[in-house]
Design a protein around this motif. Structure first.
Motif, PDB file in Angstrom:
ATOM      1  N   VAL A 157      12.742   1.860   4.166  1.00 50.82           N
ATOM      2  CA  VAL A 157      12.840   1.605   5.600  1.00 50.82           C
ATOM      3  C   VAL A 157      13.232   0.149   5.756  1.00 50.82           C
ATOM      4  CG1 VAL A 157      11.658   1.618   7.814  1.00 50.82           C
ATOM      5  CG2 VAL A 157      11.133   3.373   6.118  1.00 50.82           C
ATOM      6  N   SER A 158      14.405  -0.046   6.203  1.00 56.20           N
ATOM      7  CA  SER A 158      15.087  -1.316   6.422  1.00 56.20           C
ATOM      8  C   SER A 158      15.809  -1.750   5.154  1.00 56.20           C
ATOM      9  CB  SER A 158      14.158  -2.427   6.909  1.00 56.20           C
ATOM     10  OG  SER A 158      14.952  -3.454   7.464  1.00 56.20           O
ATOM     11  N   PRO A 159      17.002  -1.190   4.987  1.00 52.95           N
ATOM     12  CA  PRO A 159      17.785  -1.502   3.789  1.00 52.95           C
ATOM     13  C   PRO A 159      18.578  -2.797   3.920  1.00 52.95           C
ATOM     14  CG  PRO A 159      18.959   0.115   5.081  1.00 52.95           C
ATOM     15  CD  PRO A 159      17.646  -0.149   5.795  1.00 52.95           C
ATOM     16  N   GLY A 160      17.889  -3.884   4.240  1.00 49.70           N
ATOM     17  CA  GLY A 160      18.540  -5.193   4.237  1.00 49.70           C
ATOM     18  C   GLY A 160      18.687  -5.671   2.803  1.00 49.70           C
ATOM     19  N   GLY A 169      15.296  -4.799   0.770  1.00 47.71           N
ATOM     20  CA  GLY A 169      15.082  -3.363   0.653  1.00 47.71           C
ATOM     21  C   GLY A 169      16.155  -2.674  -0.171  1.00 47.71           C
ATOM     22  N   SER A 170      17.396  -3.086   0.021  1.00 49.41           N
ATOM     23  CA  SER A 170      18.498  -2.495  -0.745  1.00 49.41           C
ATOM     24  C   SER A 170      18.376  -2.816  -2.227  1.00 49.41           C
ATOM     25  CB  SER A 170      19.840  -2.978  -0.205  1.00 49.41           C
ATOM     26  OG  SER A 170      20.043  -2.474   1.096  1.00 49.41           O
ATOM     27  N   ALA A 171      17.996  -4.049  -2.546  1.00 49.47           N
ATOM     28  CA  ALA A 171      17.809  -4.425  -3.952  1.00 49.47           C
ATOM     29  C   ALA A 171      16.687  -3.593  -4.586  1.00 49.47           C
ATOM     30  CB  ALA A 171      17.511  -5.912  -4.069  1.00 49.47           C
ATOM     31  N   LEU A 172      15.599  -3.393  -3.856  1.00 51.63           N
ATOM     32  CA  LEU A 172      14.529  -2.530  -4.359  1.00 51.63           C
ATOM     33  C   LEU A 172      15.044  -1.117  -4.610  1.00 51.63           C
ATOM     34  CD1 LEU A 172      11.504  -3.569  -2.126  1.00 51.63           C
ATOM     35  CD2 LEU A 172      11.627  -3.738  -4.608  1.00 51.63           C
ATOM     36  N   GLY A 173      15.778  -0.597  -3.640  1.00 50.55           N
ATOM     37  CA  GLY A 173      16.314   0.752  -3.766  1.00 50.55           C
ATOM     38  C   GLY A 173      17.222   0.910  -4.976  1.00 50.55           C
ATOM     39  N   ALA A 218      11.404  12.088   1.258  1.00 53.37           N
ATOM     40  CA  ALA A 218      10.771  11.131   0.351  1.00 53.37           C
ATOM     41  C   ALA A 218       9.417  11.562  -0.189  1.00 53.37           C
ATOM     42  CB  ALA A 218      10.606   9.798   1.071  1.00 53.37           C
ATOM     43  N   ASP A 219       9.174  11.177  -1.423  1.00 53.43           N
ATOM     44  CA  ASP A 219       7.843  11.246  -2.012  1.00 53.43           C
ATOM     45  C   ASP A 219       7.095   9.955  -1.687  1.00 53.43           C
ATOM     46  OD1 ASP A 219       8.227  13.740  -3.614  1.00 53.43           O
ATOM     47  OD2 ASP A 219       9.761  12.504  -4.581  1.00 53.43           O
ATOM     48  N   ILE A 220       7.864   8.851  -1.641  1.00 52.00           N
ATOM     49  CA  ILE A 220       7.316   7.525  -1.378  1.00 52.00           C
ATOM     50  C   ILE A 220       8.182   6.854  -0.321  1.00 52.00           C
ATOM     51  CG2 ILE A 220       6.812   5.244  -2.374  1.00 52.00           C
ATOM     52  CD1 ILE A 220       6.752   6.724  -5.141  1.00 52.00           C
ATOM     53  N   VAL A 221       7.559   6.221   0.660  1.00 50.01           N
ATOM     54  CA  VAL A 221       8.278   5.470   1.695  1.00 50.01           C
ATOM     55  C   VAL A 221       7.885   4.009   1.569  1.00 50.01           C
ATOM     56  CG1 VAL A 221       8.678   5.160   4.162  1.00 50.01           C
ATOM     57  CG2 VAL A 221       8.300   7.460   3.254  1.00 50.01           C
ATOM     58  N   LEU A 222       8.888   3.138   1.410  1.00 52.51           N
ATOM     59  CA  LEU A 222       8.655   1.706   1.322  1.00 52.51           C
ATOM     60  C   LEU A 222       9.146   1.043   2.594  1.00 52.51           C
ATOM     61  CD1 LEU A 222       9.892   1.043  -2.323  1.00 52.51           C
ATOM     62  CD2 LEU A 222       7.581   1.614  -1.542  1.00 52.51           C
ATOM     63  N   SER A 223       8.263   0.374   3.292  1.00 50.66           N
ATOM     64  CA  SER A 223       8.615  -0.354   4.504  1.00 50.66           C
ATOM     65  C   SER A 223       8.835  -1.809   4.125  1.00 50.66           C
ATOM     66  CB  SER A 223       7.495  -0.236   5.535  1.00 50.66           C
ATOM     67  OG  SER A 223       7.777  -1.036   6.657  1.00 50.66           O
ATOM     68  N   VAL A 224      10.078  -2.275   4.299  1.00 47.06           N
ATOM     69  CA  VAL A 224      10.440  -3.643   3.936  1.00 47.06           C
ATOM     70  C   VAL A 224      11.005  -4.296   5.199  1.00 47.06           C
ATOM     71  CG1 VAL A 224      11.704  -5.083   2.294  1.00 47.06           C
ATOM     72  CG2 VAL A 224      11.046  -2.758   1.651  1.00 47.06           C
ATOM     73  N   VAL A 225      10.090  -4.701   6.067  1.00 40.09           N
ATOM     74  CA  VAL A 225      10.467  -5.281   7.354  1.00 40.09           C
ATOM     75  C   VAL A 225       9.705  -6.587   7.553  1.00 40.09           C
ATOM     76  CG1 VAL A 225      10.971  -3.011   8.361  1.00 40.09           C
ATOM     77  CG2 VAL A 225       8.711  -3.994   8.656  1.00 40.09           C
ATOM     78  N   PRO A 226      10.164  -7.437   8.468  1.00 43.78           N
ATOM     79  CA  PRO A 226       9.410  -8.666   8.745  1.00 43.78           C
ATOM     80  C   PRO A 226       7.979  -8.322   9.192  1.00 43.78           C
ATOM     81  CG  PRO A 226      11.589  -8.791   9.723  1.00 43.78           C
ATOM     82  CD  PRO A 226      11.412  -7.374   9.231  1.00 43.78           C
ATOM     83  N   PRO A 227       7.021  -9.178   8.843  1.00 41.61           N
ATOM     84  CA  PRO A 227       5.622  -8.898   9.176  1.00 41.61           C
ATOM     85  C   PRO A 227       5.382  -8.558  10.646  1.00 41.61           C
ATOM     86  CG  PRO A 227       5.736 -10.745   7.681  1.00 41.61           C
ATOM     87  CD  PRO A 227       7.157 -10.418   8.060  1.00 41.61           C
ATOM     88  N   GLY A 228       6.083  -9.196  11.552  1.00 38.35           N
ATOM     89  CA  GLY A 228       5.894  -8.938  12.974  1.00 38.35           C
ATOM     90  C   GLY A 228       6.334  -7.551  13.415  1.00 38.35           C
ATOM     91  N   GLU A 229       7.122  -6.875  12.590  1.00 43.81           N
ATOM     92  CA  GLU A 229       7.596  -5.526  12.904  1.00 43.81           C
ATOM     93  C   GLU A 229       6.829  -4.439  12.156  1.00 43.81           C
ATOM     94  OE1 GLU A 229      11.842  -5.150  12.484  1.00 43.81           O
ATOM     95  OE2 GLU A 229      12.139  -7.210  13.143  1.00 43.81           O
ATOM     96  N   ALA A 230       5.980  -4.840  11.216  1.00 44.75           N
ATOM     97  CA  ALA A 230       5.349  -3.886  10.310  1.00 44.75           C
ATOM     98  C   ALA A 230       4.516  -2.826  11.019  1.00 44.75           C
ATOM     99  CB  ALA A 230       4.493  -4.620   9.285  1.00 44.75           C
ATOM    100  N   ASN A 267       5.956  -6.223   3.034  1.00 41.11           N
ATOM    101  CA  ASN A 267       6.463  -7.513   3.481  1.00 41.11           C
ATOM    102  C   ASN A 267       5.449  -8.341   4.238  1.00 41.11           C
ATOM    103  OD1 ASN A 267       8.712  -8.956   2.931  1.00 41.11           O
ATOM    104  ND2 ASN A 267       9.884  -8.270   4.676  1.00 41.11           N
ATOM    105  N   GLY A 268       4.253  -8.415   3.774  1.00 39.99           N
ATOM    106  CA  GLY A 268       3.351  -9.389   4.339  1.00 39.99           C
ATOM    107  C   GLY A 268       2.258  -8.872   5.255  1.00 39.99           C
ATOM    108  N   GLY A 269       2.073  -7.585   5.347  1.00 38.70           N
ATOM    109  CA  GLY A 269       0.953  -7.057   6.101  1.00 38.70           C
ATOM    110  C   GLY A 269       1.194  -6.939   7.593  1.00 38.70           C
ATOM    111  N   VAL A 270       0.158  -6.530   8.282  1.00 37.35           N
ATOM    112  CA  VAL A 270       0.272  -6.246   9.717  1.00 37.35           C
ATOM    113  C   VAL A 270      -0.692  -7.104  10.534  1.00 37.35           C
ATOM    114  CG1 VAL A 270       1.120  -3.909   9.391  1.00 37.35           C
ATOM    115  CG2 VAL A 270      -1.323  -4.289   9.528  1.00 37.35           C
ATOM    116  N   GLY A 271      -1.183  -8.158   9.945  1.00 34.10           N
ATOM    117  CA  GLY A 271      -2.132  -9.015  10.648  1.00 34.10           C
ATOM    118  C   GLY A 271      -1.472  -9.854  11.728  1.00 34.10           C
ATOM    119  N   PRO A 272      -2.284 -10.662  12.446  1.00 33.22           N
ATOM    120  CA  PRO A 272      -1.760 -11.475  13.536  1.00 33.22           C
ATOM    121  C   PRO A 272      -0.773 -12.531  13.101  1.00 33.22           C
ATOM    122  CG  PRO A 272      -4.123 -11.879  13.217  1.00 33.22           C
ATOM    123  CD  PRO A 272      -3.696 -10.838  12.253  1.00 33.22           C
TER     124      PRO A 272
END
Length: 99
Positions: free
Chosen positions: A7-10, A13-17, A58-70, A94-99
């Motif tokens: 999720v988010s092939p920037g 994310g694309s390099a991971l893929g 998918a068997d596995i979903v990887l979310s690779v987005v900026p923390p503010g969007e997580a 990409n850094g969690g979902v905290g404040p």
């Protein structure tokens, strides 16, 4: 074969893929609403027309987005999985979902 949805092939994310593909997995990314630049970055990945299509495959979903969007993206993944009746493993990378 394991299928990994990116999720988010920037750049990251694309390099991971591509790494997963090189390791023998199938990597699929949602390209809906993404720029031509992002589509170009996602070379080597299978491109889905919707998040539901990618999550549903998918068997596995990887979310690779900026923390503010997580948190919002996590909700989109949850709704997509429910819509297609699947329960993949989901990881936010990409850094969690905290404040």
């Amino acid at each position: 074969m394991v299928t990994v949805a990116i999720v988010s092939p920037g750049a990251m994310g694309s390099a991971l893929g591509r790494g997963y593909v090189e390791g023998g997995a199938r990597a699929i990314a949602c390209a809906a609403g993404r720029s031509e630049r992002t589509r170009a970055l996602a070379h080597g990945l299978e491109l889905a027309d919707s998040l539901e299509e990618a999550v549903g495959a998918a068997d596995i979903v990887l979310s690779v987005v900026p923390p503010g969007e997580a948190l919002a993206v996590a909700g989109m993944i949850r709704r997509s999985a429910a819509a297609v009746g699947v329960s993949p493993l989901v990881a936010e990378l990409n850094g969690g979902v905290g404040p």
